[in-house]
Design a protein around this motif. Structure first.
Motif, PDB file in Angstrom:
ATOM      1  N   ASP A 133       0.826  -1.214   0.000  1.00 13.60           N
ATOM      2  CA  ASP A 133       0.000   0.000   0.000  1.00 13.60           C
ATOM      3  C   ASP A 133       0.856   1.258   0.000  1.00 13.60           C
ATOM      4  OD1 ASP A 133      -2.457  -1.353   0.056  1.00 13.60           O
ATOM      5  OD2 ASP A 133      -2.342  -1.623   2.224  1.00 13.60           O
ATOM      6  N   ILE A 134       1.917   1.256   0.807  1.00  9.42           N
ATOM      7  CA  ILE A 134       2.807   2.420   0.852  1.00  9.42           C
ATOM      8  C   ILE A 134       3.452   2.638  -0.512  1.00  9.42           C
ATOM      9  CG2 ILE A 134       4.914   3.369   1.879  1.00  9.42           C
ATOM     10  CD1 ILE A 134       4.223   1.860   4.439  1.00  9.42           C
ATOM     11  N   ALA A 135       3.887   1.554  -1.145  1.00 12.01           N
ATOM     12  CA  ALA A 135       4.560   1.659  -2.440  1.00 12.01           C
ATOM     13  C   ALA A 135       3.640   2.252  -3.501  1.00 12.01           C
ATOM     14  CB  ALA A 135       5.064   0.287  -2.876  1.00 12.01           C
TER      15      ALA A 135
ATOM     16  N   PHE B 119      -8.951   1.712   7.241  1.00 12.78           N
ATOM     17  CA  PHE B 119      -8.684   3.053   7.755  1.00 12.78           C
ATOM     18  C   PHE B 119      -7.558   3.799   7.040  1.00 12.78           C
ATOM     19  CE2 PHE B 119     -10.065   0.369  11.388  1.00 12.78           C
ATOM     20  CZ  PHE B 119     -11.307   0.957  11.618  1.00 12.78           C
ATOM     21  N   GLY B 120      -6.824   3.123   6.173  1.00 13.41           N
ATOM     22  CA  GLY B 120      -5.654   3.728   5.541  1.00 13.41           C
ATOM     23  C   GLY B 120      -4.389   3.314   6.288  1.00 13.41           C
ATOM     24  N   TRP B 121      -3.303   3.162   5.545  1.00 10.47           N
ATOM     25  CA  TRP B 121      -2.097   2.608   6.168  1.00 10.47           C
ATOM     26  C   TRP B 121      -1.486   3.554   7.197  1.00 10.47           C
ATOM     27  CZ3 TRP B 121       2.285   5.469   5.474  1.00 10.47           C
ATOM     28  CH2 TRP B 121       2.378   6.293   4.347  1.00 10.47           C
ATOM     29  N   ASN B 122      -1.645   4.865   7.018  1.00  6.75           N
ATOM     30  CA  ASN B 122      -1.070   5.795   7.989  1.00  6.75           C
ATOM     31  C   ASN B 122      -1.762   5.692   9.354  1.00  6.75           C
ATOM     32  OD1 ASN B 122       0.880   8.190   8.225  1.00  6.75           O
ATOM     33  ND2 ASN B 122      -1.010   9.009   9.106  1.00  6.75           N
TER      34      ASN B 122
ATOM     35  N   PRO C 120      -2.684  -5.394   7.157  1.00  4.94           N
ATOM     36  CA  PRO C 120      -3.303  -5.171   5.838  1.00  4.94           C
ATOM     37  C   PRO C 120      -4.804  -4.899   5.914  1.00  4.94           C
ATOM     38  CG  PRO C 120      -1.814  -7.051   5.768  1.00  4.94           C
ATOM     39  CD  PRO C 120      -1.980  -6.692   7.208  1.00  4.94           C
ATOM     40  N   ALA C 121      -5.511  -5.636   6.786  1.00  2.51           N
ATOM     41  CA  ALA C 121      -6.955  -5.431   6.898  1.00  2.51           C
ATOM     42  C   ALA C 121      -7.276  -4.057   7.485  1.00  2.51           C
ATOM     43  CB  ALA C 121      -7.571  -6.534   7.763  1.00  2.51           C
ATOM     44  N   LEU C 122      -6.521  -3.670   8.510  1.00  3.19           N
ATOM     45  CA  LEU C 122      -6.730  -2.346   9.100  1.00  3.19           C
ATOM     46  C   LEU C 122      -6.398  -1.237   8.109  1.00  3.19           C
ATOM     47  CD1 LEU C 122      -5.278  -2.942  12.695  1.00  3.19           C
ATOM     48  CD2 LEU C 122      -7.688  -2.610  12.063  1.00  3.19           C
ATOM     49  N   ALA C 123      -5.354  -1.463   7.305  1.00  5.67           N
ATOM     50  CA  ALA C 123      -4.991  -0.464   6.294  1.00  5.67           C
ATOM     51  C   ALA C 123      -6.098  -0.305   5.256  1.00  5.67           C
ATOM     52  CB  ALA C 123      -3.682  -0.867   5.621  1.00  5.67           C
ATOM     53  N   LYS C 124      -6.760  -1.406   4.907  1.00 11.13           N
ATOM     54  CA  LYS C 124      -7.856  -1.328   3.938  1.00 11.13           C
ATOM     55  C   LYS C 124      -9.045  -0.557   4.509  1.00 11.13           C
ATOM     56  CE  LYS C 124     -10.660  -4.163   0.827  1.00 11.13           C
ATOM     57  NZ  LYS C 124     -10.958  -5.537   0.342  1.00 11.13           N
TER      58      LYS C 124
END
Length: 415
Positions: free
Chosen positions: A54-56, A180-183, A174-178
């Motif tokens: 996601d960051i990339a 709420f966003g990775w930051n 990964p699930a949390l990033a999806k």
């Protein structure tokens, strides 16, 4: 109150702490606190790995930049482990661990509030996360100093099983990033870290038999021994392979087999869980049959499995090879630290830092080399093959020194 906890901790050690079985031979609240601290520290140490795809995409990173981004925390952790090893012998492991946890929590909270908006920002965050990786040089001596030589493998293995925190990162990030966003994941990580920090203050206690503080030259004295360099080299392969793969597998699975970040996280978690689960078993096995015999099998299996990964045609084959590799490397991690206190009991703090540093350097090499291999050769295979060769080189080195070790070491435990 925090100061009181730092000074005292909770002492529920049995009155027969110097005899009996494993649990009666040391201080179990400290062992639990060391495990929890280590577990959550490792969770955030490799956090950039599961978030890397996601960051990339957000920052438009190349394959080499992705590799360097996930490798930076391992290198920073390697260097900081030496610093923490010195602090452990100077101010004690409990205070050292408290300082490190505060730095990590403050760093993650700052990254969440300010945002990470560039490749340079990811590297800066990686350096902060290195303090979490350096927890190794604190948690292990915190637990180890409470236990006699015949139980060192089990104590170090149970405390070191905190590397299972890498599973938590792979499963949930990964699930949390999806959602709420990775930051935002960086900020959410501060919640469990804060809870464990309070538990650590309440339960951990420094052992009463800590060695007297030494001068800086005396701290580095173990490096005059070839045994120290051998142990560092062996751990660079076992732990370096483990943490390097833990950080790199989300990238590998998404790039090689086009998996979603969540599915790649599940695959990574399965591999990392295997390696984490067997660390205490590796220590116990080394207590029983000797660290040298255990490591000999470890290096052979790791080399074979990584070679298999390099030619794996399908996801199930690659996943199976990774699980075998992680099982071997995790066992090796426990085995190396069954040997370290037998040779360097008086310098266990600084040796934990030095050996841990070598492991971090090994992880930095593997993670960064996989990114370079993908960018330059179009395949991850050369990176895996070279590391398999390093495992075979470690096996050759172990074969050369084992007779000398058995003749000179007199701890009474299995070698």
């Amino acid at each position: 109150m925090a100061t009181a906890f730092l000074d005292q901790g909770v002492d529920t050690r049995p009155t027969n702490a110097n005899g009996g079985g494993f649990w009666q031979s040391g201080h179990w609240p400290t062992l639990v606190a060391a495990f929890l601290y280590f577990d959550l520290a490792f969770m955030v140490w490799v956090l950039l790995g599961p978030l890397a795809p996601d960051i990339a995409r957000t920052l438009h990173l190349t394959a080499a930049q992705k590799g360097l981004m996930v490798a930076t925390p391992t290198l920073a952790g390697a260097v900081l482990r030496v610093v923490n090893g010195l602090l452990v012998d100077r101010i004690g492991p409990k205070r050292s661990g408290a300082i490190s946890q505060i730095i990590v929590i403050a760093g993650l909270l700052s990254a969440y509030l300010l945002g990470v908006n560039s490749f340079g920002g990811t590297l800066a965050l990686g350096v902060i996360l290195g303090f979490a990786g350096a927890s190794f040089a604190i948690a292990l001596p915190l637990a180890s100093r409470w236990y006699p030589p015949e139980h060192q493998g089990k104590a170090m293995g149970l405390a070191g099983m905190g590397n299972s925190g890498t599973v938590l990162a792979a499963l949930f990030a990964p699930a949390l990033a999806k959602l709420f966003g990775w930051n935002t994941v960086l900020g959410l990580a501060c919640i469990p870290l804060g809870i464990v920090f309070l538990v650590y203050l309440a339960m951990a206690k420094d052992a009463p038999n800590a060695p007297a503080p030494k001068t800086l030259i005396e701290y580095l004295h173990p490096l005059a021994s070839a045994d120290a360099w051998w142990l560092m080299g062996f751990y660079a392969v076992t732990f370096g392979g483990f943490v390097g793969l833990a950080a790199s597998l989300p990238i590998y699975f998404t790039d090689q087999f086009k998996l979603t970040t969540i599915v790649a996280g599940y695959c990574t978690a399965a591999c990392v869980f295997a390696g984490s689960l067997v660390r205490p078993l590796g220590g116990a096995l080394a207590d029983k049959i000797g660290g040298v015999k255990t490591l000999s099998v470890v290096f052979l299996l790791a080399a074979a499995a990584l070679t298999g990964v390099s030619i794996a045609p399908t996801l199930p084959v690659a996943l199976g090879c990774f699980v075998v590799a992680m099982l071997a490397l995790g066992t090796g991690n426990g085995s190396v630290f069954q040997l370290v206190p037998q040779r360097f009991q008086a310098e266990i703090g600084v040796m934990t830092g030095l050996v841990g540093m070598a492991g971090g350097i090994g992880g930095f090499y593997l993670a960064s080399s996989l990114g370079l291999a993908k960018q330059l050769a179009g395949s991850f295979a050369p990176g895996f093959l070279i590391f398999a060769g390093l495992a075979l080189a470690a096996l050759l080195g172990l074969t050369l020194v084992k007779a000398s070790w058995r003749a000179r070491w007199t701890s009474g435990a299995q070698i």
